[in-house]
Write a protein that holds these residues in place. Structure first.
Motif, PDB file in Angstrom:
ATOM      1  N   LEU A 192      18.991  13.268  18.747  1.00  0.00           N
ATOM      2  CA  LEU A 192      19.667  13.965  19.630  1.00  0.00           C
ATOM      3  C   LEU A 192      19.509  13.576  20.910  1.00  0.00           C
ATOM      4  CD1 LEU A 192      18.306  17.543  18.194  1.00  0.00           C
ATOM      5  CD2 LEU A 192      20.969  16.627  18.193  1.00  0.00           C
ATOM      6  N   GLU A 193      18.479  13.019  21.484  1.00  0.00           N
ATOM      7  CA  GLU A 193      18.160  12.639  22.685  1.00  0.00           C
ATOM      8  C   GLU A 193      18.091  11.314  23.199  1.00  0.00           C
ATOM      9  OE1 GLU A 193      14.953  14.934  24.169  1.00  0.00           O
ATOM     10  OE2 GLU A 193      13.527  13.675  23.134  1.00  0.00           O
TER      11      GLU A 193
ATOM     12  N   SER B 283      21.868  19.430  31.599  1.00  0.00           N
ATOM     13  CA  SER B 283      23.307  19.273  31.811  1.00  0.00           C
ATOM     14  C   SER B 283      24.043  18.156  31.219  1.00  0.00           C
ATOM     15  CB  SER B 283      23.527  18.998  33.367  1.00  0.00           C
ATOM     16  OG  SER B 283      22.792  17.976  34.245  1.00  0.00           O
ATOM     17  N   ASP B 284      23.076  16.854  30.981  1.00  0.00           N
ATOM     18  CA  ASP B 284      23.722  15.534  30.214  1.00  0.00           C
ATOM     19  C   ASP B 284      24.410  16.030  28.784  1.00  0.00           C
ATOM     20  OD1 ASP B 284      22.596  14.385  32.106  1.00  0.00           O
ATOM     21  OD2 ASP B 284      20.649  13.634  31.072  1.00  0.00           O
ATOM     22  N   ASP B 285      23.727  16.915  28.228  1.00  0.00           N
ATOM     23  CA  ASP B 285      24.343  17.346  26.897  1.00  0.00           C
ATOM     24  C   ASP B 285      23.677  18.736  26.547  1.00  0.00           C
ATOM     25  OD1 ASP B 285      25.342  17.837  24.280  1.00  0.00           O
ATOM     26  OD2 ASP B 285      25.163  15.788  23.945  1.00  0.00           O
ATOM     27  N   PRO B 286      24.114  19.936  26.656  1.00  0.00           N
ATOM     28  CA  PRO B 286      23.626  21.193  26.770  1.00  0.00           C
ATOM     29  C   PRO B 286      23.255  21.364  25.360  1.00  0.00           C
ATOM     30  CG  PRO B 286      25.475  21.441  28.314  1.00  0.00           C
ATOM     31  CD  PRO B 286      25.538  19.922  27.895  1.00  0.00           C
ATOM     32  N   VAL B 287      24.176  21.158  24.339  1.00  0.00           N
ATOM     33  CA  VAL B 287      23.940  21.484  22.943  1.00  0.00           C
ATOM     34  C   VAL B 287      22.788  20.422  22.552  1.00  0.00           C
ATOM     35  CG1 VAL B 287      24.778  21.475  20.701  1.00  0.00           C
ATOM     36  CG2 VAL B 287      26.251  22.106  22.632  1.00  0.00           C
ATOM     37  N   ALA B 288      22.698  19.203  22.667  1.00  0.00           N
ATOM     38  CA  ALA B 288      21.671  18.398  22.388  1.00  0.00           C
ATOM     39  C   ALA B 288      20.465  18.604  22.816  1.00  0.00           C
ATOM     40  CB  ALA B 288      22.140  16.809  22.712  1.00  0.00           C
ATOM     41  N   ALA B 289      20.362  18.986  24.213  1.00  0.00           N
ATOM     42  CA  ALA B 289      19.274  19.545  24.894  1.00  0.00           C
ATOM     43  C   ALA B 289      18.440  20.717  24.059  1.00  0.00           C
ATOM     44  CB  ALA B 289      19.361  19.812  26.297  1.00  0.00           C
ATOM     45  N   THR B 290      19.578  21.860  23.779  1.00  0.00           N
ATOM     46  CA  THR B 290      18.776  23.039  23.104  1.00  0.00           C
ATOM     47  C   THR B 290      18.391  22.549  21.709  1.00  0.00           C
ATOM     48  OG1 THR B 290      20.666  24.218  24.360  1.00  0.00           O
ATOM     49  CG2 THR B 290      19.410  25.241  22.262  1.00  0.00           C
ATOM     50  N   LEU B 291      19.062  21.796  20.828  1.00  0.00           N
ATOM     51  CA  LEU B 291      18.660  21.626  19.756  1.00  0.00           C
ATOM     52  C   LEU B 291      17.175  20.491  19.650  1.00  0.00           C
ATOM     53  CD1 LEU B 291      21.875  20.797  17.862  1.00  0.00           C
ATOM     54  CD2 LEU B 291      20.343  22.808  17.805  1.00  0.00           C
ATOM     55  N   ALA B 292      17.111  19.495  20.660  1.00  0.00           N
ATOM     56  CA  ALA B 292      15.964  18.870  21.063  1.00  0.00           C
ATOM     57  C   ALA B 292      14.811  19.691  21.233  1.00  0.00           C
ATOM     58  CB  ALA B 292      16.299  17.761  21.958  1.00  0.00           C
ATOM     59  N   GLU B 293      15.001  20.642  22.367  1.00  0.00           N
ATOM     60  CA  GLU B 293      13.865  21.849  22.427  1.00  0.00           C
ATOM     61  C   GLU B 293      13.462  22.505  21.256  1.00  0.00           C
ATOM     62  OE1 GLU B 293      11.228  23.302  24.927  1.00  0.00           O
ATOM     63  OE2 GLU B 293      12.364  21.514  25.310  1.00  0.00           O
ATOM     64  N   THR B 294      14.498  22.980  20.497  1.00  0.00           N
ATOM     65  CA  THR B 294      13.926  23.523  19.121  1.00  0.00           C
ATOM     66  C   THR B 294      13.085  22.654  18.299  1.00  0.00           C
ATOM     67  OG1 THR B 294      15.913  25.058  19.232  1.00  0.00           O
ATOM     68  CG2 THR B 294      14.902  24.687  17.227  1.00  0.00           C
ATOM     69  N   ALA B 295      13.263  21.367  18.204  1.00  0.00           N
ATOM     70  CA  ALA B 295      12.903  20.648  17.263  1.00  0.00           C
ATOM     71  C   ALA B 295      11.422  20.207  17.871  1.00  0.00           C
ATOM     72  CB  ALA B 295      13.523  19.156  17.084  1.00  0.00           C
ATOM     73  N   GLN B 296      11.313  19.984  19.189  1.00  0.00           N
ATOM     74  CA  GLN B 296      10.049  19.742  19.752  1.00  0.00           C
ATOM     75  C   GLN B 296       9.293  20.839  19.655  1.00  0.00           C
ATOM     76  OE1 GLN B 296       8.794  17.040  21.351  1.00  0.00           O
ATOM     77  NE2 GLN B 296       6.847  18.393  21.526  1.00  0.00           N
TER      78      GLN B 296
END
Length: 405
Positions: free
Chosen positions: A367-368, A40-53
């Motif tokens: 991103l995070e 919820s802090d930044d949905p777009v950044a959270a999604t991209l960070a999860e993909t990178a992880q």
């Protein structure tokens, strides 16, 4: 008027609580160094960070797998180097075995040394890596891929692994080599045809290993060279033994024999040496495949041969063994070169994956992660705002109509 004042106070208290929560959240971000702590802090950044992880996890798994494969290949390459050294030692012994002054005891000593080297070669072929995986079992299938069945009723060394070689991938290397292709596929004779002395020969005839003079003229047929004493003249006749009628070769029938002469037929030639006896024969057959262990064992058997024509048989067998041994050594060197190539590829893949991991970590951090300078500045601003709001609220709260009376 009373209701309006209460509403104002409630709104102010709610605003203060919200600002206090934002300040606490900012403080938590500074403590953890993370700008995005939940989606919820930044949905777009959270999604991209999860993909990178996820990609980083796969890259790290590829690196671990690559390191395991490189370790196995290094051990396999070391085993192939040892195998090459053993083959060279066998060759040196065979050269010494050709000494015409050696008697049965000297030849027996060399035969025992060859047997010991043969056992060491089998041991190398059954090497395992640190994980207990066979290094030369091909695609797997057996804990001990090379089984020695030599003995009464035995068939020499048998390959119980699964033939085949795993290919190198974009981020992976094979962890085992195909031992069957390395040691069990040695060309017989000169690689095109093999020459065998007749078991019943009583003369001293022997031959060179032969050579191909015209590849297009090769027929793949079996041939027999027979010697006969005709009216006091020793002659030879070459017969195509594969044809239904076993036809003698044109121009190769009843030819007077001379020691050291070279004969040629159907694109192949060989030199005849020694003195054959009436009825002696020589067979010429298309080359098949043998294994390096049988090659060494054939040399041992020849050194222990005590038949009447053992000298000719031994000379022929040792010459053939040397030729086949060199062909087997070439296959070991080829496999070692391939292993070295894969190790070089592993170094390149390791660098590539390491760089990819750094890029993914950088992307995930971008991103995070929190800019600490900006984060502390925002925290101080929010803190000042909250303190000012608290002070103003305290001042407003003390205002009352009764104080004006």
């Amino acid at each position: 008027m009373r209701v309006s004042t209460a509403n104002s106070y409630d709104n102010t208290v709610s605003l203060l609580a919200r600002r206090q929560a934002e300040l606490a959240s900012q403080q938590e971000k500074i403590a953890t160094g993370k700008r995005v702590q939940k989606p919820s802090d930044d949905p777009v950044a959270a999604t991209l960070a999860e993909t990178a992880q996820n990609r980083l996890s796969r890259t790290q798994a590829d690196l671990r797998s690559l390191e395991t494969a490189r370790s196995s290949l290094q051990q396999a390459e070391s085993g192939l180097a040892e195998s090459g050294e053993l083959i060279q030692r066998v060759r040196d012994l065979l050269v010494s075995a050709g000494n015409s002054t050696f008697g049965p005891s000297e030849r027996e000593d060399i035969a025992r040394q060859l047997e010991g080297l043969r056992e060491q070669m089998i041991g190398v072929a059954n090497l395992k890596d640190n994980s207990g995986r066979t290094l030369f079992g091909g695609l797997g299938g057996a804990a001990t891929p090379f089984v020695d069945l030599y003995g009464p009723g035995g068939n020499g060394v048998q390959f119980n692994g699964q033939r085949g070689q795993a290919a190198a991938g974009n981020t992976s290397l094979p962890q085992t080599l195909d031992g069957n292709a390395i040691w069990m596929r040695v060309p017989q004779g000169n690689g095109s045809f093999a020459i065998n002395l007749g078991a019943a020969n009583t003369g001293s005839v022997s031959t060179s290993m032969g050579e191909v003079t015209n590849q297009a003229a090769l027929t793949g047929a079996d041939y027999s060279i027979a010697f006969a004493n005709v009216a006091g003249t020793l002659q030879y006749t070459v017969t195509n033994a594969t044809t239904p009628l076993a036809n003698p070769m044109p121009g190769q029938t009843g030819v007077p024999y001379t020691p050291g002469m070279t004969i040629e037929f159907d694109g192949q030639s060989l030199q005849l040496n020694g003195q054959p006896a009436d009825g002696d024969q020589i067979g010429v057959t298309p080359a098949g495949k043998t294994d390096i262990f049988s090659v060494v064992q054939d040399a041992v058997n020849a050194l222990r041969d005590t038949s009447a024509n053992s000298g000719a048989v031994r000379a022929q067998a040792l010459a053939r063994t040397m030729t086949e041994l060199d062909a087997g050594h070439d296959r070991v060197l080829l496999a070692r070169g391939r292993a070295g190539e894969w190790l070089n590829r592993g170094d390149s893949l390791d660098t590539l994956l390491e760089d990819r991991g750094v890029d993914l970590k950088t992307e995930k951090s971008r991103l995070e992660d929190l800019d600490l300078v900006q984060g502390i500045s925002d925290f101080q601003t929010q803190q000042l705002g909250l303190e000012a709001a608290l002070k103003s609220y305290a001042q407003v709260q003390r205002l009352s109509l009764f104080q004006m009376i």
